[in-house]
Structures are given as C-alpha cells and as structure tokens.
Design an enzyme around this catalytic site. Structure first.
Site, short mmCIF file in Angstrom:
data_model
loop_
_atom_site.label_atom_id
_atom_site.label_comp_id
_atom_site.label_asym_id
_atom_site.label_seq_id
_atom_site.Cartn_x
_atom_site.Cartn_y
_atom_site.Cartn_z
N TYR A 1 60.17 48.40 90.12
CA TYR A 1 59.98 48.65 91.55
C TYR A 1 58.61 49.29 91.75
O TYR A 1 58.25 50.24 91.03
CB TYR A 1 61.07 49.59 92.06
CG TYR A 1 60.85 50.12 93.47
CD1 TYR A 1 61.29 49.41 94.57
CD2 TYR A 1 60.22 51.34 93.67
CE1 TYR A 1 61.11 49.89 95.86
CE2 TYR A 1 60.02 51.83 94.95
CZ TYR A 1 60.47 51.11 96.04
OH TYR A 1 60.27 51.60 97.31
N GLU B 1 55.73 47.01 99.58
CA GLU B 1 56.79 47.24 98.59
C GLU B 1 57.05 45.95 97.82
O GLU B 1 57.28 44.90 98.43
CB GLU B 1 58.07 47.70 99.28
CG GLU B 1 59.23 47.96 98.33
CD GLU B 1 60.51 48.32 99.06
OE1 GLU B 1 60.85 49.51 99.10
OE2 GLU B 1 61.15 47.41 99.62
#
Length: 391
Positions: free
Chosen positions: A109, A197
């Site tokens: 992530y 993101e």
C-alpha cells in the site's frame, strides 16, 4: 474532484506510473472486445465508481475469456453500487475497466497526501495492501509506515529506500518504487492533488512494479489553474446541486436538516453551523459565498435553498469585507425571492462593509427579514422558528 481509476492511471502514466494493460468499456460488447484484444486470462472487469471496497461489493469480477468478460460487464453496467465509501444511495456504474491479470509476489500500500502539521506532504506505506486495509489499520492488525516529504526539495534517496524496505519492497523493485514515488510527488504538486493512493502496488517476480488500483483526488479550488483537468469530471456522476453551486462561486454541502444556512467565509459558516447545532437546530446545508461571487451567483445559491422543501427557515450570517460587501449578498437574496415566490422566515445578521446599505436594499426588494444583533441570537431565533415557535 475525485477521479476514476482509469483516469488516474492515464494521468499518472506521464509521471512514471505503470498499470496493467487494459481499456474502458461503456457496453458489454465493448468489454468483450477489450478482453479479446488483451488476449490474457484472466482479465478483471472493474466497476468505475468514486469509492473503494469495490471487490467486497461485487464490483470487481475475474473473467476467463471474452465471453465471461462480456457477462461480467453486462451485470455491472447500470447497477447501483453501494460500498462503505459511497455517499447516499450509492453510485450507478456507467463504465467498466477491463484489465489483464497480474501475478504479484507482493502487494503493498502506498499513499501520498497533504501533511497539514508540517507544511508538506506525507508518504504512507504498508506491507500488505489490498482490500480492507482501512479496517485492518483501525483494528491494529496492520502498521503503516510514514515518511514526510518536502514540497521544495526532492526526497532523500536513502530515506526513500529505507521507507520502502520497511514495507517489504527491496532489490530492483525498491529502485523502481523510489522512482515512482518521486514521480508521484511531482504529479501531486504540479496537478494540485490532495490524495494519490495506490492500493495495491504489485511487485512482480522480475522486480517490476505495477499499480493495480489508483485513487486520486484533485483540489477543486485549484482547477482554474488546470482547465484541461476539469473535463475529467463526469457530470452525470456528480451531485447536481453541489456542481451547480461550485459553478456559481459557492462552497456547498447538503445536509439533512431544516434550517438553511448562508454565510460569507468558511470559518464564519462553520461557526454558524456549530451555533445552530448547539441551540438544538438541524442545519440543512453548509454554504460559503466566495469572495468572487456576484449578486446573480448569490441569487442562485439562495434559490438552491428556496427549492429545498425541507427547509423551514433561512439563517443568513454575513460580515462584509473588502471583497464581498453586505449589499451584494442582500441583492442576491432579493433577486432569489422574486424569482422563487416562496415565502420563508428569514433571520439575518449583518455586520461590516455596507451593512446599512444592505438593509435599505432588502427594504427596496420588499424582503421581510428578522434582524438579529449577534450570531448567537440569530442561531437561537432560527432554531425557534424551525421548531414551530416564534423568534
């Protein structure tokens, strides 16, 4: 302004982001054709909505072959999809992204966002990306790493490499991810983003990296610097009231109460909202009139409230300043009331530049208003009226 996954991937490709091969489809036939052109198995058919947790909601389908991709697209297109991150009744799926599958050794992530405490950016990372990461972080099952980045200077190579190593990205992938982060930082600044993101970023066996999913949000208030990016907004998917207000120089958020609020200045607007809530009232909206708004823009803003049948009274809290005087707002109210024909109790507090002139303008328009001497009294009066009492 939130971008779709496919839009973010296209935009960030110029900054070094590599994504799986794929294309957008608006129909099931197009999805089948994309899958056939890719010649890969499996492919993933992904609903394009402005929200995460699509996999959990059934918005990401694996397909082995073009016919399965067609069936998946046919099932998704036109569906009203709701996830934990959608607003209201969810979003209608109007397009799907069909991409080749990727065999990942590791999925991490990465996110870049504004760091308000340090006048810069913060890079977040976690070693086990993918679905449900927010929940896992909240439950303490996953620890995120942080690295502060400067807007003025490039990241230190050693710090960047160390950060990536802590989230499990090493070797050739470490070098590739370091280059990607430098590109994302540049994109963040140049495009006036507020969030980028990547979840997950796939690390492949040969050390290459690919962004499997990307979320990107641009600052609406900076779009005047990027007119070419405004076209990325799919207007059929945007709240019509919010979009209309934005075009008329208003910052607007719809709420579920019965007291319509109008102010000039975000801080004043938030204070007004808090005072109404403290007095036991239920605000119907937040509305901040920007300094660039003209009287006709303001009239449109008042019309949005007058058209809302749930609103029982208006509360106008105005402090005139050098760029937005009280009389301009009063003129906007008068125009809106004449256009609408709807009569509502209006509590108003006027202070600052041209407050007296604003009172005369309201009188000339024939606007019956209840003037309050201060903010607290105005909030209490509006709450009392909405509750069925008198001011």
């Amino acid at each position: 302004m939130r971008l779709h996954e496919f839009q973010a991937k296209r935009l960030l490709a110029d900054y070094g982001l590599v994504a799986p091969r794929g294309a957008v489809a608006l129909t099931a036939d197009e999805a089948e054709a994309v899958a056939r052109d890719l010649g890969a198995s499996p492919v993933y058919v992904k609903a394009q909505i402005h929200a995460g947790e699509r996999l959990k909601a059934g918005g990401v389908r694996m397909a082995h072959g073009p016919s399965m991709a067609r069936a998946a697209a046919a099932d998704l297109l036109g569906q009203r999809m709701t996830t934990a991150q959608t607003e209201g009744e969810g979003e209608t799926v109007r397009r799907v992204l069909v991409e080749e599958g990727v065999a990942a050794l590791k999925a991490v992530y990465l996110a870049l966002l504004v760091d308000p405490s340090a006048d810069g950016l913060v890079l977040l990372g976690a070693p086990d990306g993918g679905e449900g990461i927010e929940e896992r972080v909240r439950e303490g099952k996953l620890q995120r790493e942080k690295l502060r980045l400067s807007v003025a200077t490039e990241p230190d190579p050693g710090e960047l490499s160390g950060f990536l190593a802590r989230v499990g990205v090493e070797g050739a992938a470490n070098e590739a991810a370091s280059a990607l982060i430098r590109g994302l930082r540049r994109a963040f600044i140049e495009l006036d983003a507020s969030l980028i993101e990547i979840n997950p970023l796939a690390v492949l066996a040969d050390g290459a990296i690919k962004a499997l999913d990307v979320k990107m949000t641009l600052d609406d208030n900076a779009l005047f610097r990027h007119p070419e990016l405004a076209s990325l907004r799919h207007e059929e998917e945007v709240d019509r009231v919010k979009l209309s207000a934005h075009r008329d120089q208003l910052n607007f958020v719809q709420l579920d109460g019965d007291i319509g609020l109008v102010s000039n200045g975000a801080g004043l607007g938030l204070a007004t909202l808090d005072m109404v809530a403290k007095a036991g009232g239920r605000p119907a909206n937040f509305m901040d009139i920007r300094t660039t708004a003209r009287s006709l823009d303001i009239a449109h803003g008042f019309s949005l409230l007058l058209d809302n049948p749930r609103i029982r009274t208006l509360l106008i809290n105005v402090h005139g300043g050098g760029m937005q005087s009280c009389d301009t707002i009063a003129e906007g109210l008068g125009v809106a009331l004449r256009r609408s024909g709807r009569k509502l109790p209006i509590v108003i507090r006027l202070a600052g530049q041209n407050a007296d002139f604003a009172r005369s303008r309201l009188a000339n328009f024939g606007c019956a208003v209840i003037e309050a001497p201060d903010m607290g009294t105005a909030a209490q009066q509006a709450v009392a009226i909405a509750a069925g009492g008198t001011a």
